[in-house]
Design a protein around this motif. Structure first.
Motif, mmCIF file in Angstrom:
data_model
loop_
_atom_site.group_PDB
_atom_site.id
_atom_site.type_symbol
_atom_site.label_atom_id
_atom_site.label_comp_id
_atom_site.label_asym_id
_atom_site.label_seq_id
_atom_site.Cartn_x
_atom_site.Cartn_y
_atom_site.Cartn_z
ATOM 1 N N GLN A 1 -12.596 4.820 1.566
ATOM 2 C CA GLN A 1 -11.480 4.205 2.278
ATOM 3 C C GLN A 1 -10.392 3.649 1.369
ATOM 4 O O GLN A 1 -9.446 3.045 1.833
ATOM 5 N N GLU A 2 -10.495 3.840 0.072
ATOM 6 C CA GLU A 2 -9.561 3.215 -0.847
ATOM 7 C C GLU A 2 -8.889 4.237 -1.761
ATOM 8 O O GLU A 2 -8.689 3.982 -2.942
ATOM 9 N N ARG A 3 -8.509 5.387 -1.235
ATOM 10 C CA ARG A 3 -8.024 6.458 -2.104
ATOM 11 C C ARG A 3 -6.765 6.078 -2.883
ATOM 12 O O ARG A 3 -6.613 6.451 -4.050
ATOM 13 N N SER A 4 -5.839 5.336 -2.250
ATOM 14 C CA SER A 4 -4.614 4.990 -2.965
ATOM 15 C C SER A 4 -4.914 4.100 -4.168
ATOM 16 O O SER A 4 -4.359 4.272 -5.250
ATOM 17 N N TYR A 5 -5.844 3.129 -4.009
ATOM 18 C CA TYR A 5 -6.220 2.264 -5.122
ATOM 19 C C TYR A 5 -7.020 3.034 -6.160
ATOM 20 O O TYR A 5 -6.913 2.781 -7.365
ATOM 21 N N LYS B 1 0.827 -1.210 0.000
ATOM 22 C CA LYS B 1 0.000 0.000 0.000
ATOM 23 C C LYS B 1 0.864 1.264 0.000
ATOM 24 O O LYS B 1 0.538 2.246 -0.679
ATOM 25 N N SER B 2 1.963 1.240 0.753
ATOM 26 C CA SER B 2 2.821 2.438 0.778
ATOM 27 C C SER B 2 3.542 2.624 -0.554
ATOM 28 O O SER B 2 3.747 3.755 -1.012
ATOM 29 N N ALA B 3 3.895 1.507 -1.219
ATOM 30 C CA ALA B 3 4.511 1.619 -2.552
ATOM 31 C C ALA B 3 3.516 2.186 -3.559
ATOM 32 O O ALA B 3 3.884 2.973 -4.443
ATOM 33 N N ILE B 4 2.243 1.808 -3.411
ATOM 34 C CA ILE B 4 1.194 2.325 -4.289
ATOM 35 C C ILE B 4 1.011 3.829 -4.063
ATOM 36 O O ILE B 4 0.877 4.604 -5.015
ATOM 37 N N SER C 1 1.860 15.663 -1.638
ATOM 38 C CA SER C 1 1.066 14.433 -1.585
ATOM 39 C C SER C 1 -0.133 14.620 -2.501
ATOM 40 O O SER C 1 -0.403 15.726 -2.986
ATOM 41 N N LEU C 2 -0.877 13.527 -2.719
ATOM 42 C CA LEU C 2 -2.060 13.599 -3.573
ATOM 43 C C LEU C 2 -3.339 13.836 -2.776
ATOM 44 O O LEU C 2 -4.428 13.841 -3.338
ATOM 45 N N ASP C 3 -3.206 14.037 -1.469
ATOM 46 C CA ASP C 3 -4.392 14.274 -0.640
ATOM 47 C C ASP C 3 -5.236 15.447 -1.140
ATOM 48 O O ASP C 3 -6.470 15.338 -1.197
ATOM 49 N N PRO C 4 -4.619 16.595 -1.486
ATOM 50 C CA PRO C 4 -5.436 17.709 -1.991
ATOM 51 C C PRO C 4 -6.202 17.348 -3.269
ATOM 52 O O PRO C 4 -7.342 17.778 -3.457
ATOM 53 N N VAL C 5 -5.572 16.569 -4.154
ATOM 54 C CA VAL C 5 -6.241 16.154 -5.391
ATOM 55 C C VAL C 5 -7.437 15.262 -5.055
ATOM 56 O O VAL C 5 -8.537 15.456 -5.570
#
Length: 525
Positions: free
Chosen positions: A384-388, A281-284, A350-354
């Motif tokens: 709950q799945e923002r990285s994916y 998950k962290s690599a993603i 980070s991509l949090d703002p996006v």
């Protein structure tokens, strides 16, 4: 064959002399070998009739060569042709080479001459049992490898992560446990999903592996268009500089030979197989930075920092809602386009703002739809799945087009037609068909991905399809299970897990109700 302590080898004895037959049976039963004599016959015809009735459910046949009607050699030939698992020990008073030669031709496992000594008989049976055990071990090992390869070809890592047994099979496949003491996980993607290009990339990565002393384990997952590398160096945690040098060597090695771009995401240092999911998950999350930083880069999870930048303000939300109400598609697209082309994107840590900006847009659509009585719903982003969610997009342009497509879908339904439920139900059905292997609940679909009331969605689904959501999901899973029973070598319990059942007994019970037979009977038929 089942547990060694419980399983008894099934043996059939055949001889037209009753005393000889009883003597063989007695010698076997006096031994401590776990056996069960399931039949005693005086002719080959009786043996073959028994084997035909039991579908060859006999481990060992001990038969005299000379018998009434069908002799031992002919019986052996029939067993070989029908491919029964039965192993044959021939007994003869004629110690002639011609018989032995024919016996070998018919795959007879041992050849004993009369009078039979107990030691020779038991040694012959022991040899067959030992061979069967070794074959079973090899068969199980091969099956494990086949299942692992099947899983890698059919599933993404994300899907494997949701199935504990399949995931364990993957990580247990690493032969050297030292690889897991201190390691980083690298996820690699290319921007070309052409099958030939993926094959070429995989061949290059395998060749690169051979050229480096750093211990690596390489997996390719075609459905996710990704490669996963476990990187370690004799139990030493590789530093970021060492990893960058390593990955740059990959870039140089591959760059000279192909014209597609690729990107790498690197996890933090992990320890132990139990941290594999966290590492992935962290690599993603790291590789997702390619959306704002571009391709041909190496991103570390440690590169990500908290970022409070607001890309979509309260004012923009109000403006978007007003334009939606006016059905002003051009202006709506301009507002969304502004978020994805904000000059601040390149400096984000980070991509949090996006993601938050996208969530605000979807939330605004949801509010507008609810007020308009529109049943629009989105399946594409999960709370709950923002990285994916972001991992499946290769560029900000692709992500922008997805969001604009969602807006167009919403605006294309006139208010007076908003009670047409087919669109949202079709979307739910498509989602189930693509994700049936994972744990799916109507509550999660409604609240986290469709932004709808769960009870309302339940009634909607039942009214449109004629069956409940849970029944539909069960039917899809059982249908896929039936296909796997016909077309794969997976064990029944593994098929149940593969299609989304956590309990093997429940899977068998549901299958029996649906098909009026057990999975084993279905596969046999």
């Amino acid at each position: 064959m089942g547990a060694e302590a419980e399983y008894k080898m099934k043996i059939v004895v055949a001889d037209d002399e009753i005393l000889a037959r009883k003597a063989i049976a007695s010698m076997l039963l006096r031994s401590d070998i776990p056996i069960e004599i399931v039949g005693e016959f005086d002719s080959g015809a009786q043996v073959l009739d028994y084997l035909n009735r039991t579908d060859g459910d006999v481990d060992i046949l001990i038969t005299d060569i000379r018998m009434m009607d069908i002799d031992g050699l002919e019986t052996s030939r029939c067993i070989m042709e029908k491919k029964y698992r039965t192993q044959v020990i021939l007994v003869s008073g004629y110690a002639e080479f011609s018989y032995a030669k024919q016996a070998i031709q018919y795959q007879v496992k041992d050849y004993l001459t009369k009078p039979i000594e107990q030691a020779a008989l038991l040694d012959a049976v022991d040899r067959i049992i030992s061979r069967k055990k070794q074959q079973e071990i090899s068969k199980n090992r091969q099956k494990e490898e086949d299942i692992l390869e099947f899983s890698k070809q059919q599933l993404s890592v994300r899907q494997l992560v949701s199935n504990e047994k399949l995931l364990n099979r993957l990580i247990e496949n690493v032969p050297d446990n030292n690889a897991w003491q201190k390691y980083r996980l690298a996820v690699i993607q290319i921007n070309d999903n052409n099958e030939e290009q993926q094959k070429k990339m995989h061949e290059l990565l395998k060749k690169w592996q051979v050229l480096h002393v750093v211990q690596t384990v390489l997996w390719h997952f075609p459905t996710g268009h990704e490669w996963v590398l476990v990187l370690s160096d004799q139990c030493k945690a590789l530093s970021e500089n060492e990893i960058r040098m390593l990955m740059n060597s990959i870039a140089i090695y591959i760059g000279f030979q192909v014209n597609f771009r690729f990107t790498v995401g690197i996890s933090d240092i992990m320890s132990g197989k139990s941290e594999f999911i966290t590492a992935y998950k962290s690599a993603i999350e790291a590789i997702n930075l390619r959306l704002i930083k571009g391709w041909n880069e190496i991103f570390f999870y440690s590169d990500i920092e908290n970022d409070s930048t607001v890309l979509f303000t309260e004012g923009q939300k109000i403006g978007l809602k007003k334009e939606l109400q006016k059905n002003n598609a051009n202006r709506v697209n301009e507002i969304v386009h502004g978020l994805f082309n904000d000059k601040r994107l390149i400096n984000l840590k980070s991509l949090d703002p996006v993601y938050q900006g996208i969530a605000d847009i979807l939330s605004t659509i949801s509010i507008y739809s609810a007020e308009a009585g529109n049943i629009w719903g989105n399946i594409g982003f999960s709370v709950q799945e923002r990285s994916y969610d972001l991992y499946r997009f290769y560029s900000m342009r692709e992500l922008e087009n997805f969001i604009i497509g969602q807006l167009e879908k919403c605006m294309s339904v006139p208010f007076e037609e908003s009670n047409d439920a087919s669109g949202i139900v079709d979307t739910v059905i498509k989602y189930v068909q693509e994700n049936y292997q994972q744990q799916i609940s109507l509550q999660d679909l409604a609240e986290r991905q469709l932004f709808m009331n769960a009870s309302y969605l339940s009634r909607l689904f039942k009214a449109t399809t004629g069956e409940t959501f849970s029944k539909y999901l069960l039917t899809i899973r059982l249908k896929e299970a039936a296909e796997l029973l016909k077309n794969s070598g997976l064990r029944i319990s593994e098929i149940g897990e593969y299609v989304g059942f956590s309990d093997s007994s429940y899977f068998i019970s549901c299958f029996r109700k649906q098909f009026h037979m057990t999975p084993k009977e279905f596969r046999h038929q």
